[in-house]
Design a protein around this motif. Structure first.
Motif, PDB file in Angstrom:
ATOM      1  N   LEU A  89       6.254   4.673   3.151  1.00 23.63           N
ATOM      2  CA  LEU A  89       7.221   5.616   2.596  1.00 23.63           C
ATOM      3  C   LEU A  89       8.438   5.712   3.515  1.00 23.63           C
ATOM      4  O   LEU A  89       9.582   5.673   3.067  1.00 23.63           O
ATOM      5  N   ARG A 110       0.833  -1.206   0.000  1.00 18.71           N
ATOM      6  CA  ARG A 110       0.000   0.000   0.000  1.00 18.71           C
ATOM      7  C   ARG A 110       0.864   1.251   0.000  1.00 18.71           C
ATOM      8  O   ARG A 110       1.956   1.286   0.553  1.00 18.71           O
ATOM      9  N   HIS A 111       0.355   2.278  -0.647  1.00 23.44           N
ATOM     10  CA  HIS A 111       1.013   3.570  -0.576  1.00 23.44           C
ATOM     11  C   HIS A 111       0.563   4.273   0.699  1.00 23.44           C
ATOM     12  O   HIS A 111      -0.622   4.508   0.883  1.00 23.44           O
ATOM     13  N   SER A 112       1.510   4.571   1.558  1.00 23.17           N
ATOM     14  CA  SER A 112       1.153   5.237   2.807  1.00 23.17           C
ATOM     15  C   SER A 112       2.407   5.888   3.362  1.00 23.17           C
ATOM     16  O   SER A 112       3.520   5.551   2.960  1.00 23.17           O
ATOM     17  N   ILE A 113       2.212   6.773   4.310  1.00 19.80           N
ATOM     18  CA  ILE A 113       3.370   7.430   4.904  1.00 19.80           C
ATOM     19  C   ILE A 113       4.208   6.397   5.654  1.00 19.80           C
ATOM     20  O   ILE A 113       5.435   6.456   5.657  1.00 19.80           O
TER      21      ILE A 113
END
Lengths: 416, 954, 89
Positions: free
Chosen positions: A8, A2-5
């Motif tokens: 990241l 998933r793209h998430s902070i």
């Protein structure tokens, strides 16, 4: 992943070497349930909604170049829904509502930014036309409001409202929910999400023929990577729609024109919104990177060359420099063109064709980007069920035979 | 450091508020370097301190803002191309509060978080935060310079030119091509982006040409060309775009290099040159090498250091290390050494370098370290050392890179020529041209002076040979590929790992090559790194397209003189000065300025319009209708032609009579209307709407020339020849009578035309009405119009006549139910919709649009129909019509208000509307949307005044 | 900007011309007798080829004549121009 902070940060500590690929690069299978031709924003969105909402997984999107490499990645990214006719309002408003959640839906920040789209009125005729739009939009539940010239300048401080302008600004129509999005991210976000649901996105795969069975119905396509069978084919090929539909023997009410755009060198924020003027032919916004993004016009002649004449940019910058005199010393960094397919009434065609199993989504002209999610959504419905969604039913190919046109351009035409 | 006597006038300038001195001929970059200033800018994303990389248009780092008087400021200028003048004021950009102490540099610490595409992966929650929080932060951090704050006081010019041969680039290859073409007598234009012509020869102090120093050959060649009348030399002129059929866009910088330019001069001049042949001698650009720390101030291209030394007399350091994979950097080393700079070592990636440069370097006692790489650097504000793959560190204050040369094929590619990849040399070269054009010299991959200048004898040249693409072996991937956009090798590797397989995707995902230098120094390295990561041959990763312009071009020069009153032609009628003197307000109608209303002192617009309307109804008014389009239709088949172009029948129209004509598009929708008078059996005076004149003539010509070629008809636009004065009102005839000669006014019926004289001037006098009153339209030759107007004005005094404008005209015609094309119509309206079925000659076999009227939807019964409305208040034009006083959101509209006026004549508001099935709904109540709700209105016939038409011929 | 060879005036820059759509679309001789489909085809359907194309231009700021032009829509190279009414090339 998933793209998430969280990811990241985690990846940052890993030197950003752990990110998985955003989509596969599969070889084409011999057959699919459905094929979408064209991996632009509209085609990818179609595939995504086919998978996500209609449960279809055995789908391929065929792309002759690289996904998102056509008009999706070449446009000026304006989003709005303040159209005149009810049919158009419903279509574009459907899209705006999908835009509002799109980053979360796709888990990809498409940077939808409702910074407001302001359309300038320069003549009494413009005032009448914009008031008509505003009244029609409000009735349809779409925000659109009238601003005086002073209010317009307050909304966009670098706008020149000097009454001595050749065509002074005498007011404006503002849609606050209008704005921009990051074009590449839209294509990539849909591609990643569709791929995750099992859709095969096959790049560098040129469709060279459309196969039909004895009954005349579609049975598949011929491609540069071999024949692929499918009982339903949706053509979403923008400027190349005439060429592709011609492969199935369907002649289209379309002409393809080069449409130019340009950007300036990046500067610190100076332009808070999108401003459009149809009367003097200019529109401008500023990207998050700082480039002023300027839409120029189409060249006068049909062409597939993706380049146009310098005089088109000249005509646009004339108007830009008059409306925004502080930008006259700024510099054009890049000027490019896309190929847009234009219908006689400037509205798209989304639906069935005379060939059973063959569907088309085309004719978006100069304004297709804003509709990307809505277009894909209703076209997916059309492909999945074989019948148009109520929203795209009026945008049939048949309207050119019955005369039931949806003419947004004529409604804005100047006469008297 | 200054290495040689720098002759020339001394010039004072400032950078970031600090004063310095340079000399004439300097660029801002060379002058700053001469003053020991290396730190010139901050990078886009990480705000890293940066010095110059290059010495020309390819510079990615040293971007400055140059301020001038009167609010002139220009952001993002490359210090390497800004010519110094006395008093120049430049400031650095993208830093706060100062170049040395920049808070944005914190981004550098966060750089692992800010890798390729990081912004696509976060900032998504909560939903509203993107637009309200994250995006504003990102926007403030992004951008480079500041946009100017004041309107630009400069002006710009544009020129068109033709020549036989256009040479782009005045280096050795271009000059030789120009000389050859010029000697055959051709008209030759030579353009070069630099202030001085000569290209690479300007920095050439080793080679001799035809036995003389290169500089001498250059001077002699330029003198020869300058003396030839068929040659035009244009320095400071960039060919930025290559368009169809050998049309090139050039921009000439005229005043930016002057301390006190003549205000009469344009700042820049845009040239559009159409050439029979084009010679592209655009040279080549040296590439940096990609290794960790390759962006510290003091790390620069070897060719740039050589240029600063040889051309500007400035050494870029005292102790330099040269890191190269290409022979040409040896020339830089030798030249710097000759100028007194300590060359610590030449570090050569190649295991066994052996060209003439290597031989000369060794002979000059320079240390050559073959098979070695620089893999990192030390230093912060300035490079202090180069760490080698051999694990030693060489102390230095400048590090020169020779990564090889990339031919400048930008213009070739823009001309749609196909590029070919030279795999052995790892460069793209011009392949098959698409236009009459050739590429020569460095642009064509020919780097040695002897080949370029053959058959001239060349000696002492150290040509480029070799080069390296990609990440330097042994270096970490933190080396920068695209300096300005802060794209590292690691970003490109990450992009490929995330599945971006084409260079077009890699470019967009990482933003490599998208900075203001458009990747001039970075694209090939990016390609090579991506290709290596994907394990593909370089050409299979693709090549991003070369888009116009080659270097950024000022908006102002592209817009040119099209500003202010010259933005678009203003069309004024001959009577305009009179109206202006009367204080009329004007409105824009197409390009026309039309008198809108004539405001008396103390009147509001509303009162003025009311007075004008009542005066026309009561007495008489004059109206300038000169903007009406006029077309003379002449020939034996003129009536038949009109039969086919208009819905009406014209064959039986008697000479001297007029008819209202309605014209459709072939799709069946109203295109235009107007009164047509028959002057003779074979001659018609056709009028069109003011805005439609051009469109209608083109429409007529189209059918006449391409469809109805059997007809003998000639069309002439007479819009400008005939001025038109409408005289409308019950006293119109009384007013005109004393001035008219040769026409029996009393015998003229409504809808007739006569020729005679008025106020001593020939006239075509129409008796027509667009107000519902007795009315005339006096057509007179435009040159006499003002005199005739004044005579009519004088004659009207006894009747208390008024002049009225377009607003009153609109009210008067609406009261009478006369439509205005573009107001009651919008391109989707048929004659039947407007209640103009009577004007359609249904018995005619054919006319343009007839067949389409039979299409299913055009026959539908629920189509909008023109009706009148009596609303409670004055509605807005464009307001929607609904069935309910409180329509729920999403209600379908029944139609819309097309015209609405506060009618002084009726003493109440009235409106015209297009309403679905409206004619069946007379007397019913509908609701009109307002800004806050709705208002009721009663549907009535669309004629509010004198329904019998008794007043028309009273 | 194209350089267009007007058959009457010679080569002139594109700015002098108005594009007028695809050439050789004949108006049906008897519109009333033309079926709905055929009429719609005449009005709206265009071949829009990628490649060789014949289009109409009007030399608006010149002789004001309509003529036909054979142009490749990929390269934009003009192969020929000829007066309206001549046979298709």
């Amino acid at each position: 992943m998933r793209h998430s902070i969280f990811n990241l940060v985690r990846q940052a500590f890993a030197g950003n070497q752990g990110w998985p690929r955003q989509w596969r690069s599969p070889a084409p299978k011999r057959a699919y349930d459905m094929i979408v031709v064209g991996a632009g924003g509209h085609g990818l969105a179609t595939a995504y909604y086919l998978a996500a909402e209609h449960g279809l997984r055995n789908i391929a999107v065929l792309e002759k170049g690289w996904l998102g490499g056509g008009n999706t990645g070449r446009n000026t990214t304006i989003i709005r829904s303040n159209y005149l006719w009810e049919e158009s309002q419903k279509l574009y408003e459907h899209a705006v509502q999908l835009w509002e959640d799109l980053s979360q839906t796709l888990n990809y920040n498409v940077m939808y930014s409702p910074r407001g789209v302001m359309m300038l009125a320069h003549t009494q005729h413009d005032v009448q036309s914009f008031q008509r739009h505003i009244h029609a939009n409000r009735l349809g539940g779409i925000d659109n409001e009238w601003l005086t010239a002073e209010q317009a300048q307050a909304f966009c401080p670098i706008l020149n409202i000097d009454p001595s302008l050749r065509y002074p600004v005498i007011g404006a129509a503002l849609q606050r929910r209008g704005g921009t999005a990051r074009h590449d991210a839209v294509a990539w976000g849909y591609a990643r999400a569709a791929d995750a649901l099992g859709v095969d996105i096959i790049e560098n795969c040129t469709v060279t023929g459309i196969d039909r069975d004895a009954s005349g119905a579609v049975s598949g396509v011929q491609t540069s990577r071999g024949a692929i069978r499918a009982a339903r084919v949706g053509v979403v090929a923008a400027g190349h729609s005439s060429v592709l539909m011609g492969m199935a023997g369907v002649r289209m009410p379309l002409e393809s024109y080069p449409l130019q755009a340009l950007v300036s060198e990046p500067v610190k924020p100076v332009m808070p919104c999108v401003v459009m003027s149809n009367t003097v032919h200019a529109y401008m916004s500023q990207s998050d990177k700082g480039e002023l993004v300027i839409g120029a016009g189409t060249d006068a002649y049909t062409s597939y060359s993706q380049t146009g004449g310098l005089h088109i940019a000249m005509h646009t910058l004339d108007a830009i420099c008059e409306l925004f005199p502080v930008v006259r010393r700024m510099r054009m960094l890049r000027n490019w063109g896309g190929i847009v397919d234009v219908t006689p009434d400037r509205s798209p065609i989304i639906g069935k064709t005379p060939v059973p199993g063959l569907f088309v989504n085309c004719g978006w002209g100069t304004g297709g980007f804003k509709a990307t999610p809505g277009s894909g959504h209703v076209f997916a419905h059309t492909l999945a069920t074989g019948e148009p969604h109520p929203i795209n039913a009026p945008f049939s190919l048949d309207r050119f035979r019955t005369g039931r046109l949806i003419d947004e351009a004529a409604a804005a035409a100047v006469a008297h | 450091m200054i290495v040689r006597q720098r002759s020339g006038t001394r010039l004072r300038f400032s950078f970031d508020g600090k004063d310095y001195t340079g000399v004439a001929g300097d660029t801002l970059a060379s002058a700053l370097l001469a003053n020991g200033v290396h730190l010139m800018g901050r990078s886009f994303k990480y705000h890293r301190p940066r010095g110059v990389l290059g010495a020309g248009a390819e510079e990615p780092n040293a971007l400055v803002d140059v301020a001038g008087p009167d609010g002139r400021s220009t952001p993002n200028l490359r210090a390497t191309t800004v010519e110094l003048y006395d008093g120049l004021r430049a400031t650095s950009q993208n830093r706060y509060p100062s170049l040395r102490f920049d808070l944005g540099a914190v981004n550098g610490l966060l750089s692992p978080l800010l890798g390729a595409g990081f912004y696509y992966k976060t900032f998504m929650h909560p939903r509203a935060a993107w637009a309200t929080l994250y995006e504003p932060l990102i926007r403030r951090a992004a951008g480079l310079g500041e946009a100017p704050r004041r309107p630009d006081p400069d002006h710009y010019a544009q020129r068109y030119a033709h020549c036989e041969t256009l040479v782009v680039g005045a280096g050795p290859a271009g000059l030789l091509a120009a000389l050859t073409a010029a000697q055959s007598g051709e008209r030759v234009m030579v353009v070069d982006e630099q202030a001085v012509l000569g290209g690479s020869l300007l920095a050439e102090r080793r080679a001799t040409i035809a036995g003389q120093p290169a500089a001498d050959w250059l001077a002699a060649t330029l003198a020869t060309l300058a003396a030839m009348p068929n040659v035009q030399l244009l320095p400071r002129t960039t060919a930025f775009g290559y368009y169809q059929q050998n049309l090139l866009g050039l921009v000439e910088r005229v005043t930016d290099h002057l301390a006190a330019p003549d205000p009469a001069l344009p700042r820049e001049r845009l040239w559009q040159v159409r050439a029979r042949d084009v010679v592209l001698a655009t040279g080549a650009i040296e590439r940096p090498l990609v290794f960790a720390g390759n962006d510290r101030p003091g790390v620069m291209l070897a060719s740039a250091a050589r240029t600063y030394c040889n051309r500007y007399g400035v050494a870029v350091g005292r102790r330099v290390v040269v890191f190269t994979a290409d022979d040409s950097a040896y020339a830089a080393a030798l030249d710097l050494q000759a100028a007194g700079v300590a060359v610590v070592a030449i570090v050569d990636l190649r295991p066994d370098p052996s060209g003439p440069g290597v031989v000369a370097a060794r002979a000059a006692g320079l240390t050559v370290m073959p098979g070695t790489a620089v893999i990192a650097t030390t230093g912060h504000w300035r490079v202090t050392g180069a760490r080698l793959s051999s694990n030693t560190t060489l102390a230095c204050d400048a590090l020169l890179m020779g990564g090889g040369w990339t031919p400048s094929v930008h213009l070739f590619s823009q001309s749609r020529g196909t590029l070919r990849f030279d795999a052995a040399r790892q460069i793209y070269l011009p392949g098959t041209p698409a236009q009459r054009q050739s590429s020569v010299g460095g642009a064509n991959g020919v780097f040695d002076l002897a080949s370029i200048l053959a058959p001239l004898a060349v000696a002492g040249d150290i040509p480029a040979q070799g080069g390296f693409l990609g990440l330097v072996p042994g270096s970490r991937a933190t080396g920068f590929v695209d300096y300005q956009n802060d794209v590292k090798a690691a970003d490109i590797l990450q992009a490929t790992q995330e599945g971006f397989r084409s260079i077009e995707h890699v470019k967009r995902y990482t933003t490599t090559g998208m900075a203001t230098d458009q990747g001039k120094t970075s694209n090939m390295n990016a390609l090579a790194i991506a290709a290596a990561a994907l394990d593909l041959p370089l050409p299979e990763v693709g090549l991003t397209s070369f888009r116009t312009p080659y270097t950024p071009v000022t908006f102002g020069s592209i817009a040119g003189a099209a500003r202010g009153a010259l933005f678009d032609p203003v069309r004024k009628t001959p009577i305009h000065p009179w109206a202006e003197a009367q204080g009329a307000a004007f409105e824009d109608v197409g390009q026309w300025k039309r008198a809108w209303y004539f405001q008396h002192i103390g009147e509001s617009m509303h009162e003025a319009v009311k007075r004008e309307c009542l005066t026309v109804r009561r007495a008489v008014g004059l109206f300038d209708a000169s903007t009406l389009g006029k077309i003379e239709v002449v020939g034996p088949d003129a009536a038949e032609f009109l039969n086919r172009l208009y819905t009406n029948s014209w064959s039986k129209l008697a000479v001297g009579r007029c008819r209202y004509g309605l014209m459709l598009t072939e799709a069946g929708f109203v295109l235009d209307d107007g009164v047509v008078g028959r002057l003779a059996a074979d001659r018609f005076h056709v009028t069109t709407t003011s805005g439609g004149a051009g469109r209608v003539l083109a429409h007529m010509e189209d059918y006449l020339q391409t469809e109805f070629t059997d007809l003998q008809v000639w069309l002439t636009s007479t819009t400008e020849q005939w001025a038109v004065i409408a005289v409308q009102g019950p006293r119109a005839r009384d007013l005109l009578a004393p001035l008219v000669e040769g026409i029996d006014l009393a015998a003229m019926p409504h809808m007739s035309v006569r020729e005679g004289r008025i106020a001593g001037v020939p006239t075509r006098l129409f008796q027509v009405s667009f107000t519902g009153e007795l009315g005339y339209e006096v057509n007179v030759p435009a040159g006499h119009a003002l005199a005739v107007w004044e005579a009519l004005w004088a004659a009207g005094a006894p009747y208390d006549a008024c002049a009225y404008g377009t607003e009153a005209m609109h009210v008067l015609r609406a009261e009478k139910g006369y439509i205005v094309v573009g107001q009651e119509t919008d391109g989707t309206v048929t004659p039947e919709d407007l209640g103009l079925g009577w004007a359609v000659g249904k018995a005619k076999a054919d006319f343009v649009g007839k067949r389409s009227l039979a299409m299913m939807d055009l026959q539908a019964t629920d189509r909008p129909q023109l009706v009148g409305l009596l609303p409670a208040h004055l509605p807005q034009e464009g307001a929607q019509i609904v069935d309910r006083a409180d329509p729920p959101i999403g209600s379908a509209a029944l139609g819309h208000v097309t015209s609405a006026y506060d009618s002084a004549t009726l003493g109440r508001p009235m409106a015209l509307a297009l309403l679905a099935g409206g004619r069946r709904r007379m007397g019913q109540t509908v609701h009109i949307t307002t800004a806050t709700g709705t208002m009721p209105a009663t549907i009535v016939a669309p004629v509010f005044y004198d329904q019998e038409g008794a007043r028309l011929d009273a | 900007m194209l350089l267009i060879p007007c058959p009457y005036c010679g080569p002139r820059p594109e700015l002098e011309f108005r594009h007028a759509g695809e050439a050789h679309i004949a108006r049906p001789a008897n519109p009333d007798a033309t079926a709905a489909g055929a009429w719609s085809e005449y009005l709206y359907v265009r071949s829009n080829p990628k490649g060789r194309h014949i289009e109409r231009w009007r030399h608006a700021s010149g002789c004001n004549r309509f003529f036909n032009c054979v142009r490749d829509t990929v390269t934009d190279v003009i192969e020929a121009t000829y007066p309206a009414g001549e046979a298709r090339r």
